[in-house]
Design a protein around this motif. Structure first.
Motif, short mmCIF file in Angstrom:
data_model
loop_
_atom_site.label_atom_id
_atom_site.label_comp_id
_atom_site.label_asym_id
_atom_site.label_seq_id
_atom_site.Cartn_x
_atom_site.Cartn_y
_atom_site.Cartn_z
N TYR A 1 0.73 -1.25 0.00
CA TYR A 1 0.15 0.13 0.03
C TYR A 1 0.89 1.32 -0.11
CZ TYR A 1 -3.28 3.46 1.39
OH TYR A 1 -4.02 4.84 1.64
N THR A 2 0.65 1.96 -0.90
CA THR A 2 1.43 3.43 -1.12
C THR A 2 0.80 4.62 -1.02
OG1 THR A 2 1.13 3.28 -3.50
CG2 THR A 2 3.39 2.32 -2.47
N GLY A 3 -0.60 4.41 -0.74
CA GLY A 3 -1.29 5.68 -0.51
C GLY A 3 -1.23 6.51 0.91
N ALA A 4 -2.10 7.52 1.01
CA ALA A 4 -1.92 8.24 2.16
C ALA A 4 -2.52 7.46 3.72
CB ALA A 4 -2.91 9.42 2.09
N ILE A 5 -1.88 7.58 4.64
CA ILE A 5 -2.42 6.95 5.85
C ILE A 5 -3.21 8.10 6.52
CG2 ILE A 5 -1.72 5.97 8.18
CD1 ILE A 5 -0.43 4.32 5.67
N ASP A 6 -4.39 8.08 5.88
CA ASP A 6 -5.78 8.90 6.18
C ASP A 6 -6.77 8.34 6.70
OD1 ASP A 6 -6.76 7.35 4.10
OD2 ASP A 6 -7.07 8.99 2.78
N GLY A 7 -6.68 7.09 7.27
CA GLY A 7 -7.85 6.48 7.93
C GLY A 7 -9.05 6.12 7.17
N GLN A 8 -8.96 6.25 5.58
CA GLN A 8 -9.98 5.85 4.82
C GLN A 8 -9.77 4.60 3.93
OE1 GLN A 8 -12.79 7.85 5.08
NE2 GLN A 8 -11.95 8.66 6.86
N LEU A 9 -10.30 3.62 4.33
CA LEU A 9 -10.03 2.27 3.46
C LEU A 9 -10.66 2.47 2.32
CD1 LEU A 9 -10.08 -0.40 6.43
CD2 LEU A 9 -8.23 1.12 5.38
N GLY A 10 -9.96 3.24 1.18
CA GLY A 10 -10.46 3.10 -0.32
C GLY A 10 -10.12 2.05 -1.06
N THR A 11 -10.22 2.27 -2.23
CA THR A 11 -9.68 1.31 -3.24
C THR A 11 -8.46 0.74 -3.35
OG1 THR A 11 -11.33 2.39 -4.94
CG2 THR A 11 -9.63 0.73 -5.88
N ASN A 12 -7.50 1.88 -2.86
CA ASN A 12 -5.98 1.17 -2.84
C ASN A 12 -5.61 0.50 -1.75
OD1 ASN A 12 -5.22 2.10 -5.45
ND2 ASN A 12 -4.86 4.43 -4.69
N SER A 13 -6.54 0.78 -0.56
CA SER A 13 -6.25 -0.04 0.73
C SER A 13 -6.90 -1.40 0.46
CB SER A 13 -7.04 0.70 1.71
OG SER A 13 -6.63 1.99 2.10
N TRP A 14 -7.83 -1.52 -0.20
CA TRP A 14 -8.60 -2.89 -0.30
C TRP A 14 -8.06 -3.58 -1.36
CZ3 TRP A 14 -11.06 -5.14 2.95
CH2 TRP A 14 -11.80 -4.55 3.94
N LYS A 15 -7.19 -2.98 -2.23
CA LYS A 15 -6.35 -3.70 -3.14
C LYS A 15 -5.26 -4.45 -2.77
CE LYS A 15 -6.99 -1.40 -7.67
NZ LYS A 15 -6.55 -0.56 -8.53
N ALA A 16 -4.50 -3.66 -1.61
CA ALA A 16 -3.30 -4.10 -0.87
C ALA A 16 -3.95 -5.11 0.24
CB ALA A 16 -2.80 -3.19 -0.16
N PHE A 17 -4.96 -5.02 0.72
CA PHE A 17 -5.72 -6.14 1.83
C PHE A 17 -5.92 -7.49 0.72
CE2 PHE A 17 -7.42 -5.72 6.06
CZ PHE A 17 -7.27 -7.01 6.33
N GLN A 18 -6.52 -7.29 -0.54
CA GLN A 18 -6.86 -8.38 -1.35
C GLN A 18 -5.60 -9.15 -1.50
OE1 GLN A 18 -8.95 -6.26 -4.31
NE2 GLN A 18 -10.99 -6.94 -3.68
N ARG A 19 -4.53 -8.44 -1.68
CA ARG A 19 -3.11 -9.25 -1.94
C ARG A 19 -2.68 -10.05 -0.72
NH1 ARG A 19 -2.08 -4.32 -4.72
NH2 ARG A 19 -1.09 -3.34 -3.01
N CYS A 20 -2.99 -9.46 0.57
CA CYS A 20 -2.82 -10.61 1.58
C CYS A 20 -3.80 -11.52 1.72
CB CYS A 20 -3.00 -9.69 2.70
SG CYS A 20 -3.29 -10.13 4.40
N LEU A 21 -5.06 -11.13 1.44
CA LEU A 21 -6.12 -12.20 1.49
C LEU A 21 -5.94 -13.33 0.56
CD1 LEU A 21 -9.03 -9.92 2.37
CD2 LEU A 21 -7.89 -11.16 3.91
N ALA A 22 -5.58 -12.95 -0.79
CA ALA A 22 -5.15 -13.84 -1.84
C ALA A 22 -4.12 -14.87 -1.40
CB ALA A 22 -4.87 -13.18 -2.94
#
Length: 148
Positions: free
Chosen positions: A75-96
């Protein structure tokens, strides 16, 4: 001469009334012009929030998740406390990799993402519900424990 003076006075009053009406009309228009701008800003905020899915996490908890994702999952986006598309893409990599997620890495926390998340939460964070892809209260409570 009196009728001419009266006519001139009436014409003057009509002109003044016309100017006043024009000013009021212009003032009304200038106020009306700000409404679409406010509506546009509200629509943009709503769209931004619609793209965010924190599943009940506070901003601080979501920041913890983003820091985890930045440290381990690209995850390279802002650490802003909003789980948006890029946060979930990174999480999906973990989950995969570890939790059986087989969908696209698209950043959409849909039912398949939630099922994989529920497997993670069931293994280590006290989730006791079904693996059903629904982010209900049990999923949200376990996700809060994960994010703490």
């Amino acid at each position: 001469m009196r009728p001419n003076a009266l006519g001139t006075t009436i014409a003057g009053l009509v002109a003044v009334a016309g100017l006043a009406a024009g000013s009021v009309a212009t003032a009304g228009t200038s106020f009306a012009a700000t409404a679409p701008t406010a509506q546009t800003a509200t629509a943009a905020q709503a769209a931004a929030l619609a793209g965010t899915q924190n599943f009940g996490l506070t901003t601080a908890e979501a920041k913890n998740v983003q820091e985890f994702l930045a440290d381990y999952w690209g995850y390279t986006g802002a650490i802003d406390g909003q789980l948006g598309t890029n946060s979930w893409k990174a999480f999906q990599r973990c989950l995969a990799k570890y939790w059986g997620y087989t969908g696209d890495i698209d950043g959409d926390p849909g039912p398949n993402t939630i099922k994989a998340l529920q497997r993670l939460l069931k293994a280590d964070y006290g989730y006791t519900g079904d693996i059903d892809g629904i982010a209900g209260s049990g999923t949200r409570a376990a996700f809060k424990r994960f994010a703490a």
